[in-house]
Design a protein around this motif. Sequence first.
Motif, PDB file in Angstrom:
ATOM      1  N   LYS A  48       0.845  -1.186   0.000  1.00 53.17           N
ATOM      2  CA  LYS A  48       0.000   0.000   0.000  1.00 53.17           C
ATOM      3  C   LYS A  48       0.886   1.243   0.000  1.00 53.17           C
ATOM      4  O   LYS A  48       1.903   1.284   0.683  1.00 53.17           O
ATOM      5  CB  LYS A  48      -0.895  -0.007   1.246  1.00 53.17           C
ATOM      6  CG  LYS A  48      -1.837   1.155   1.340  1.00 53.17           C
ATOM      7  CD  LYS A  48      -2.708   1.038   2.584  1.00 53.17           C
ATOM      8  CE  LYS A  48      -3.587   2.258   2.715  1.00 53.17           C
ATOM      9  NZ  LYS A  48      -4.376   2.211   3.942  1.00 53.17           N
ATOM     10  N   LEU A  49       0.525   2.247  -0.783  1.00 50.24           N
ATOM     11  CA  LEU A  49       1.266   3.505  -0.787  1.00 50.24           C
ATOM     12  C   LEU A  49       0.908   4.275   0.478  1.00 50.24           C
ATOM     13  O   LEU A  49      -0.258   4.449   0.800  1.00 50.24           O
ATOM     14  CB  LEU A  49       0.926   4.329  -2.021  1.00 50.24           C
ATOM     15  CG  LEU A  49       1.361   3.722  -3.351  1.00 50.24           C
ATOM     16  CD1 LEU A  49       0.890   4.595  -4.504  1.00 50.24           C
ATOM     17  CD2 LEU A  49       2.866   3.555  -3.397  1.00 50.24           C
ATOM     18  N   CYS A  50       1.921   4.715   1.200  1.00 54.81           N
ATOM     19  CA  CYS A  50       1.712   5.379   2.479  1.00 54.81           C
ATOM     20  C   CYS A  50       2.303   6.782   2.461  1.00 54.81           C
ATOM     21  O   CYS A  50       3.358   7.007   1.888  1.00 54.81           O
ATOM     22  CB  CYS A  50       2.375   4.592   3.606  1.00 54.81           C
ATOM     23  SG  CYS A  50       1.802   2.906   3.738  1.00 54.81           S
ATOM     24  N   THR A  51       1.626   7.699   3.128  1.00 53.38           N
ATOM     25  CA  THR A  51       2.164   9.036   3.314  1.00 53.38           C
ATOM     26  C   THR A  51       2.867   9.085   4.660  1.00 53.38           C
ATOM     27  O   THR A  51       2.752   8.162   5.469  1.00 53.38           O
ATOM     28  CB  THR A  51       1.038  10.087   3.288  1.00 53.38           C
ATOM     29  OG1 THR A  51       0.172   9.847   4.397  1.00 53.38           O
ATOM     30  CG2 THR A  51       0.257  10.008   1.984  1.00 53.38           C
TER      31      THR A  51
END
Length: 100
Positions: A48-51
């Motif tokens: 998952k792309l995370c900030t």
Amino acid sequence: MVRIAADGRSVSVLAIRGSCDNAPALKALEMRGSVVLTSYASREAAGKLCTKQGKEEHVTVRMKRTLGDRVLLDALSGRPLTHRPETGLPVSRGGPPLQE
């Protein structure tokens, strides 16, 4: 910030977690003269792309018996935690006051 429920058996803290972490959890290690609080969060599934932003959430744990005159301690630092009962009046258990 730590809050104690009116019945003295539930402790709530404001925890910060990462955007890819699951909801934080809180554990209480109860001893005769103190209660040690540990908060933690586990990672969600990989890929998952995370900030890098953090999210604040209130997390609560119910203790086996009331806090009474036991000291609340932070597991990471070992320092006493300042807390507020549900009435909103500040109560210090030996540590420096928290900044609000």
